[in-house]
Design a protein around this motif. Structure first.
Motif, PDB file in Angstrom:
ATOM      1  N   ASP A   1       1.138  -1.095   0.146  1.00  0.00           N
ATOM      2  CA  ASP A   1       0.178   0.107  -0.229  1.00  0.00           C
ATOM      3  C   ASP A   1       0.995   1.111  -0.113  1.00  0.00           C
ATOM      4  N   PRO A   2       1.091   1.915  -1.427  1.00  0.00           N
ATOM      5  CA  PRO A   2       2.031   3.259  -1.089  1.00  0.00           C
ATOM      6  C   PRO A   2       0.983   4.442  -0.545  1.00  0.00           C
ATOM      7  N   GLU A   3       0.305   4.301   0.094  1.00  0.00           N
ATOM      8  CA  GLU A   3      -0.340   5.733   1.059  1.00  0.00           C
ATOM      9  C   GLU A   3       0.750   5.335   2.412  1.00  0.00           C
ATOM     10  N   VAL A   4       0.373   3.905   3.045  1.00  0.00           N
ATOM     11  CA  VAL A   4       1.061   3.020   4.281  1.00  0.00           C
ATOM     12  C   VAL A   4       2.389   3.168   4.800  1.00  0.00           C
ATOM     13  N   ALA A   5       3.220   3.285   3.034  1.00  0.00           N
ATOM     14  CA  ALA A   5       4.609   3.276   3.326  1.00  0.00           C
ATOM     15  C   ALA A   5       4.714   5.135   3.111  1.00  0.00           C
ATOM     16  N   GLY A   6       3.758   6.182   2.262  1.00  0.00           N
ATOM     17  CA  GLY A   6       3.646   7.731   2.591  1.00  0.00           C
ATOM     18  C   GLY A   6       4.404   7.792   3.863  1.00  0.00           C
ATOM     19  N   LEU A   7       3.198   7.237   4.756  1.00  0.00           N
ATOM     20  CA  LEU A   7       2.511   7.734   5.648  1.00  0.00           C
ATOM     21  C   LEU A   7       3.892   8.084   7.206  1.00  0.00           C
ATOM     22  N   LEU A   8       4.276   6.884   6.520  1.00  0.00           N
ATOM     23  CA  LEU A   8       5.470   6.206   7.402  1.00  0.00           C
ATOM     24  C   LEU A   8       7.239   7.395   7.005  1.00  0.00           C
ATOM     25  N   ALA A   9       6.946   7.302   5.846  1.00  0.00           N
ATOM     26  CA  ALA A   9       8.285   8.207   5.410  1.00  0.00           C
ATOM     27  C   ALA A   9       7.664   9.542   5.986  1.00  0.00           C
ATOM     28  N   LEU A  10       6.580   9.867   6.061  1.00  0.00           N
ATOM     29  CA  LEU A  10       6.241  11.392   6.286  1.00  0.00           C
ATOM     30  C   LEU A  10       6.781  10.950   7.825  1.00  0.00           C
ATOM     31  N   SER A  21       5.036   6.882  -8.130  1.00  0.00           N
ATOM     32  CA  SER A  21       5.206   8.122  -7.998  1.00  0.00           C
ATOM     33  C   SER A  21       3.621   8.545  -8.893  1.00  0.00           C
ATOM     34  N   ILE A  22       3.602   7.722  -9.461  1.00  0.00           N
ATOM     35  CA  ILE A  22       2.300   7.883 -10.120  1.00  0.00           C
ATOM     36  C   ILE A  22       0.997   8.270  -9.317  1.00  0.00           C
ATOM     37  N   ARG A  23       0.272   9.024 -10.148  1.00  0.00           N
ATOM     38  CA  ARG A  23      -0.873   9.434  -8.823  1.00  0.00           C
ATOM     39  C   ARG A  23      -1.077   8.918  -7.200  1.00  0.00           C
ATOM     40  N   PRO A  24      -0.127  10.074  -6.777  1.00  0.00           N
ATOM     41  CA  PRO A  24       0.906  10.071  -4.785  1.00  0.00           C
ATOM     42  C   PRO A  24      -0.897  10.966  -4.555  1.00  0.00           C
ATOM     43  N   GLY A  25      -0.841   9.932  -3.211  1.00  0.00           N
ATOM     44  CA  GLY A  25      -1.734  10.671  -1.979  1.00  0.00           C
ATOM     45  C   GLY A  25      -1.320  11.389  -1.260  1.00  0.00           C
ATOM     46  N   ARG A  26      -2.061  11.526  -0.654  1.00  0.00           N
ATOM     47  CA  ARG A  26      -2.241  12.409   0.533  1.00  0.00           C
ATOM     48  C   ARG A  26      -0.489  12.473   1.393  1.00  0.00           C
ATOM     49  N   TYR A  27      -0.504  11.356   1.869  1.00  0.00           N
ATOM     50  CA  TYR A  27       0.938  10.988   2.693  1.00  0.00           C
ATOM     51  C   TYR A  27       2.570  11.192   1.965  1.00  0.00           C
ATOM     52  N   LEU A  28       1.629  10.688   0.630  1.00  0.00           N
ATOM     53  CA  LEU A  28       3.262  10.533  -0.233  1.00  0.00           C
ATOM     54  C   LEU A  28       3.360  12.491  -0.616  1.00  0.00           C
ATOM     55  N   LEU A  29       2.461  12.752  -0.955  1.00  0.00           N
ATOM     56  CA  LEU A  29       3.169  13.983  -1.309  1.00  0.00           C
ATOM     57  C   LEU A  29       3.104  14.936  -0.200  1.00  0.00           C
ATOM     58  N   LEU A  30       2.504  14.587   1.101  1.00  0.00           N
ATOM     59  CA  LEU A  30       3.186  15.323   2.422  1.00  0.00           C
ATOM     60  C   LEU A  30       4.995  14.911   2.622  1.00  0.00           C
ATOM     61  N   ALA A  31       4.998  13.500   2.605  1.00  0.00           N
ATOM     62  CA  ALA A  31       6.522  13.089   2.887  1.00  0.00           C
ATOM     63  C   ALA A  31       7.223  13.540   1.690  1.00  0.00           C
ATOM     64  N   ALA A  32       6.839  14.018   0.911  1.00  0.00           N
ATOM     65  CA  ALA A  32       8.031  14.315  -0.784  1.00  0.00           C
ATOM     66  C   ALA A  32       8.049  16.179   0.067  1.00  0.00           C
ATOM     67  N   ILE A  33       6.917  16.310   0.609  1.00  0.00           N
ATOM     68  CA  ILE A  33       6.912  18.201   0.691  1.00  0.00           C
ATOM     69  C   ILE A  33       7.981  18.200   2.082  1.00  0.00           C
ATOM     70  N   ASN A  34       8.304  17.047   2.796  1.00  0.00           N
ATOM     71  CA  ASN A  34       9.369  17.097   3.901  1.00  0.00           C
ATOM     72  C   ASN A  34      10.754  16.246   3.450  1.00  0.00           C
ATOM     73  N   ALA A  35      10.721  15.633   2.389  1.00  0.00           N
ATOM     74  CA  ALA A  35      11.740  15.146   1.975  1.00  0.00           C
ATOM     75  C   ALA A  35      12.584  16.588   1.042  1.00  0.00           C
ATOM     76  N   VAL A  36      12.096  17.041  -0.115  1.00  0.00           N
ATOM     77  CA  VAL A  36      12.453  18.587   0.286  1.00  0.00           C
ATOM     78  C   VAL A  36      13.102  19.597   0.820  1.00  0.00           C
ATOM     79  N   HIS A  37      12.181  19.655   2.447  1.00  0.00           N
ATOM     80  CA  HIS A  37      13.066  20.529   3.818  1.00  0.00           C
ATOM     81  C   HIS A  37      14.013  19.686   4.548  1.00  0.00           C
ATOM     82  N   VAL A  38      13.997  18.517   4.616  1.00  0.00           N
ATOM     83  CA  VAL A  38      15.812  17.772   5.277  1.00  0.00           C
ATOM     84  C   VAL A  38      16.842  17.320   3.799  1.00  0.00           C
ATOM     85  N   THR A  39      16.607  17.538   2.331  1.00  0.00           N
ATOM     86  CA  THR A  39      17.915  17.001   1.842  1.00  0.00           C
ATOM     87  C   THR A  39      17.808  18.763   1.319  1.00  0.00           C
ATOM     88  N   ALA A  40      17.610  19.791   1.862  1.00  0.00           N
ATOM     89  CA  ALA A  40      18.462  20.950   1.600  1.00  0.00           C
ATOM     90  C   ALA A  40      19.036  21.514   2.884  1.00  0.00           C
TER      91      ALA A  40
END
Length: 420
Positions: free
Chosen positions: A233-242, A288-307
């Motif tokens: 489930d990609p959203e489960v993975a996304g939430l854990l990443a977030l 990366s195709i049609r990411p859901g809420r948690y994957l997108l929030l995790a991606a936003i946080n990834a931008v911050h932590v990689t700067a």
């Protein structure tokens, strides 16, 4: 007299700690045994009330959590024995003393995770599932849950009561969910886990520590277990990443003086690089195709932590991600956060125009006024910014955040030209 006061204070501190750390486990265990959510919650509350009466006079027991658990179980058994019209439940209580092995737990072995999936029954409205489970499993107060939903305490109390009544009237069983039941319940489960984590990452109670690590740790633990159940489930993975990418910054989130530290002011050397690496790996492996809420929030946080530094943040990327999130999960909170990114990428004037349009929906939300204060400050409107800070301070429920807002407000020049 002093010794008694110290003993009483120690006892109350121990009760508070056990309630905060063990409430969910005790309620979950009683629910599994008796199949009755109301009974489990009520007897757990009674056991804590008994501790308040007993421990200050007789001392803290060697195993405080075990004492509360045993007391709750005994009171539940006594209650069922007294209720003659509940013969089936009575027999179940008597069977607790049967030396036969416990029944199988099914695909979910963890008591708290099992209760989470049970409470997230699809027969309940999603908001009802989330609110009920936060109360039962997260141990959050009605006020804390209401704050998370941006509604009044009375409204949230009624919502929880209706969810309980629905369980009873519809005959929803507290049975162990089968593997095929899990996907239908996952949306509610993830929503609960995210809200529990958020409450831990910035607690709402004025008497709470700024970060409730027992909540963030438990949310992460349960999300890891959920991912074991639903590894694809990609959203489960996304939430854990977030959660991991957010938790990685927690050591730098509050100053030594107890003040909330903004992301752009945090010591990035204090961030947990192991958690960041794990979170980024989860993101890289997710589709990366049609990411859901948690994957997108995790991606936003990834931008911050990689700067490497705050000035290196790719704000254009963050604005794009928030735009995609608005399509997937439209909400005023998402738009508010997008406006913050726009202020960095474009200008605070553009962002302020967006924020002002959210007034009707977010006027009672402290983060709205805090954001507006920062934008007004950036546009040179100090008097208006001061008023916005005052409103944010009035609504904030976290001492660390309140201290930060007060400092920011006091940095503004007063009408006579000096800082207040």
């Amino acid at each position: 007299m002093t010794l008694y006061q110290d003993s009483s204070a120690d006892a109350m501190a121990a009760i508070t700690r056990v309630h905060r750390e063990e409430w969910a486990r005790i309620v979950a265990g009683l629910t599994r045994r008796f199949g009755d959510l109301d009974l489990a919650e009520e007897m757990t509350a009674d056991a804590f009330a008994a501790a308040v009466e007993h421990w200050p006079d007789h001392g803290i027991p060697p195993n405080p959590a075990g004492w509360v658990t045993t007391t709750a179980n005994r009171r539940a058994i006594d209650r069922l024995r007294r209720e003659a019209h509940r013969d089936d439940k009575h027999r179940e209580a008597i069977m607790l003393h049967d030396p036969e092995p416990a029944p199988p737990v099914g695909v979910i072995e963890d008591d708290r995770l099992r209760l989470l999936f049970i409470c997230c029954h699809p027969a309940l409205p999603l908001e009802g599932r989330v609110a009920l489970t936060l109360r039962m499993l997260g141990g959050l107060t009605v006020a804390e849950i209401a704050h998370a939903f941006l509604v009044q305490d009375t409204t949230m109390g009624q919502r929880i009561s209706r969810a309980k009544a629905k369980i009873t009237s519809a005959g929803i069983p507290f049975t162990i969910p089968a593997a095929e039941d899990l996907p239908a319940r996952i949306d509610g489960v993830l929503a609960v886990l995210y809200l529990v984590f958020n409450e831990g990452y910035l607690a709402t109670g004025p008497d709470m520590p700024p970060i409730r690590r027992e909540l963030t740790a438990e949310a992460i633990r349960l999300t890891r277990l959920t991912r074991e159940l639903l590894p694809n489930d990609p959203e489960v993975a996304g939430l854990l990443a977030l959660m991991l990418l957010t938790e990685a910054r927690s050591a730098a989130r509050v100053s030594a003086d107890g003040e909330l530290v903004r992301l752009d002011e945090q010591d990035r050397g204090a961030w947990d690089r192991v958690l960041i690496a794990e979170g980024l790996q989860l993101l890289d492996a997710a589709p990366s195709i049609r990411p859901g809420r948690y994957l997108l929030l995790a991606a936003i946080n990834a931008v911050h932590v990689t700067a490497p530094h705050a000035r290196d943040t790719d704000w254009a990327r963050i604005v794009t991600l928030y735009s995609r999130l608005e399509e997937v999960d439209p909400s005023p909170i998402v738009t508010l956060n997008k406006a913050i990114a726009i202020s960095e990428h474009d200008s605070p004037d553009v962002a302020l125009a967006i924020v002002d349009r959210l007034a009707d929906r977010l006027d009672g939300f402290h983060a709205y006024h805090a954001t507006r204060a920062e934008l007004l400050r950036a546009t040179g409107r100090s008097a208006d910014a001061r008023s916005a800070y005052d409103r944010a301070i009035e609504l904030a429920g976290n001492a660390a955040e309140t201290a930060h807002l007060i400092r920011r407000r006091n940095q503004l020049a007063t009408p006579n030209g000096a800082p207040s």
